[in-house]
Design a protein around this motif. Structure first.
Motif, short mmCIF file in Angstrom:
data_model
loop_
_atom_site.label_atom_id
_atom_site.label_comp_id
_atom_site.label_asym_id
_atom_site.label_seq_id
_atom_site.Cartn_x
_atom_site.Cartn_y
_atom_site.Cartn_z
N ARG A 250 -17.60 -1.41 -1.76
CA ARG A 250 -18.66 -0.56 -2.34
C ARG A 250 -18.57 0.85 -1.76
N HIS A 251 -18.26 0.95 -0.49
CA HIS A 251 -18.09 2.25 0.18
C HIS A 251 -17.03 3.09 -0.53
N LEU A 252 -15.95 2.44 -0.96
CA LEU A 252 -14.85 3.16 -1.62
C LEU A 252 -15.27 3.73 -2.97
N ALA A 253 -16.25 3.12 -3.62
CA ALA A 253 -16.73 3.65 -4.90
C ALA A 253 -17.24 5.07 -4.73
N LEU A 254 -17.77 5.37 -3.56
CA LEU A 254 -18.34 6.69 -3.29
C LEU A 254 -17.27 7.75 -3.05
N LYS A 255 -16.01 7.37 -3.05
CA LYS A 255 -14.92 8.35 -2.95
C LYS A 255 -14.73 9.09 -4.27
N ASN A 256 -15.37 8.58 -5.33
CA ASN A 256 -15.30 9.23 -6.64
C ASN A 256 -16.39 10.29 -6.72
N GLU B 218 -6.04 -0.76 -8.42
CA GLU B 218 -7.36 -1.36 -8.33
C GLU B 218 -7.28 -2.76 -7.73
N ARG B 219 -6.29 -3.54 -8.13
CA ARG B 219 -6.14 -4.90 -7.60
C ARG B 219 -5.89 -4.87 -6.10
N LEU B 220 -5.01 -3.96 -5.65
CA LEU B 220 -4.74 -3.83 -4.22
C LEU B 220 -6.01 -3.49 -3.44
N VAL B 221 -6.77 -2.57 -3.97
CA VAL B 221 -8.01 -2.15 -3.29
C VAL B 221 -9.01 -3.30 -3.26
N CYS B 222 -9.18 -3.99 -4.38
CA CYS B 222 -10.16 -5.09 -4.44
C CYS B 222 -9.76 -6.26 -3.56
N GLU B 223 -8.48 -6.55 -3.47
CA GLU B 223 -8.01 -7.69 -2.69
C GLU B 223 -7.86 -7.39 -1.20
N HIS B 224 -7.47 -6.17 -0.88
CA HIS B 224 -7.11 -5.86 0.51
C HIS B 224 -7.82 -4.65 1.09
N GLY B 225 -8.67 -3.99 0.32
CA GLY B 225 -9.34 -2.80 0.83
C GLY B 225 -8.38 -1.63 0.91
N ASP C 209 -6.23 1.26 3.60
CA ASP C 209 -5.68 1.54 4.93
C ASP C 209 -5.99 3.01 5.21
N PHE C 210 -7.04 3.25 6.00
CA PHE C 210 -7.50 4.60 6.25
C PHE C 210 -6.59 5.38 7.20
N SER C 211 -5.59 4.70 7.75
CA SER C 211 -4.67 5.40 8.66
C SER C 211 -3.59 6.14 7.89
N VAL C 212 -3.52 5.90 6.59
CA VAL C 212 -2.51 6.54 5.75
C VAL C 212 -3.22 7.33 4.66
N SER C 213 -2.74 8.52 4.41
CA SER C 213 -3.33 9.37 3.40
C SER C 213 -2.29 9.71 2.35
N PRO C 214 -2.64 9.84 1.10
CA PRO C 214 -3.95 9.68 0.50
C PRO C 214 -4.30 8.21 0.32
N LEU C 215 -5.58 7.94 0.13
CA LEU C 215 -6.04 6.58 -0.13
C LEU C 215 -5.61 6.16 -1.53
N LEU C 216 -5.55 4.85 -1.76
CA LEU C 216 -5.20 4.37 -3.10
C LEU C 216 -6.21 4.84 -4.13
N VAL C 217 -7.49 4.91 -3.75
CA VAL C 217 -8.52 5.36 -4.71
C VAL C 217 -8.39 6.85 -5.01
N GLU C 218 -7.58 7.57 -4.23
CA GLU C 218 -7.33 8.99 -4.48
C GLU C 218 -6.06 9.22 -5.29
N HIS C 219 -5.35 8.13 -5.60
CA HIS C 219 -4.11 8.23 -6.39
C HIS C 219 -4.46 8.70 -7.79
N PRO C 220 -3.65 9.59 -8.37
CA PRO C 220 -3.97 10.09 -9.72
C PRO C 220 -4.01 9.00 -10.79
N TRP D 54 0.83 -1.21 0.00
CA TRP D 54 0.00 0.00 0.00
C TRP D 54 0.87 1.26 0.00
N ILE D 55 1.85 1.28 0.88
CA ILE D 55 2.71 2.47 1.01
C ILE D 55 3.51 2.70 -0.26
#
Length: 168
Positions: free
Chosen positions: A72-78, A33-40, A42-53, A18-19
């Motif tokens: 599904r919750h992460l989809a709403l980050k878009n 996307e694979r990392l997010v789908c397989e492992h969700g 890590d909200f303790s580290v910013s930015p989130l993977l779904v926020e990566h450019p 993740w890091i």
């Protein structure tokens, strides 16, 4: 059964991935996307993977259809998730997904009545603060309250002092 040591080493490996992915400017979007789908996430580290450019915008559509509520919750980050998908997630079985849908800028107004009467108080609070909440509805909701302090601090009975709209 896995040993505690094996689980810890696995967690450290995932966290390292993740890091590394967060700090890389060249990481492929498919890997994110694979990392997010397989492992969700890590909200303790910013930015989130779904926020990566490099996170692929079309991946959010796939996240919205996941079997896992946390994904599904992460989809709403878009911010650009289509309103049709936001409305589907607004009736999700998981309260944290409904809460995130209530907070989304593309939430259709037609979803608000159900969210405002949700069994989960945090969903109701998010719906009450929703960007889509129409001002006339807000006035209606306030007018329906049986009593509230007027500007002088005393209570008035009935709908907002007899239906007169006063600034608070």
């Amino acid at each position: 059964m896995r040993s505690r040591s094996t689980c810890w080493n696995n967690w450290r490996t995932i966290r390292s991935r993740w890091i590394a992915a967060r700090s890389s400017t060249t990481v492929p979007g498919e890997e994110l996307e694979r990392l997010v789908c397989e492992h969700g996430e890590d909200f303790s580290v910013s930015p989130l993977l779904v926020e990566h450019p490099n996170f692929p915008p079309q991946a959010f559509l796939r996240l919205a259809e996941s079997d896992e509520p946390s994904i599904r919750h992460l989809a709403l980050k878009n911010d650009d998730l289509p309103a049709t998908l936001v409305s589907v997630l607004a009736v999700d079985p998981a309260p944290h997904v409904r809460r995130a849908a209530a907070e989304h800028r593309n939430l259709p107004v037609s979803c608000l009545p159900a969210l405002l009467t949700d069994d989960d108080l945090q969903v109701v609070e998010a719906a009450g603060a929703a960007p889509a909440f129409p001002t006339p509805w807000m006035h209606q909701l306030l007018d329906a309250h049986p009593s509230r302090p007027d500007r002088s601090g005393s209570s008035s009975s009935g709908p907002r002092g007899g239906g007169v709209v006063r600034p608070v």
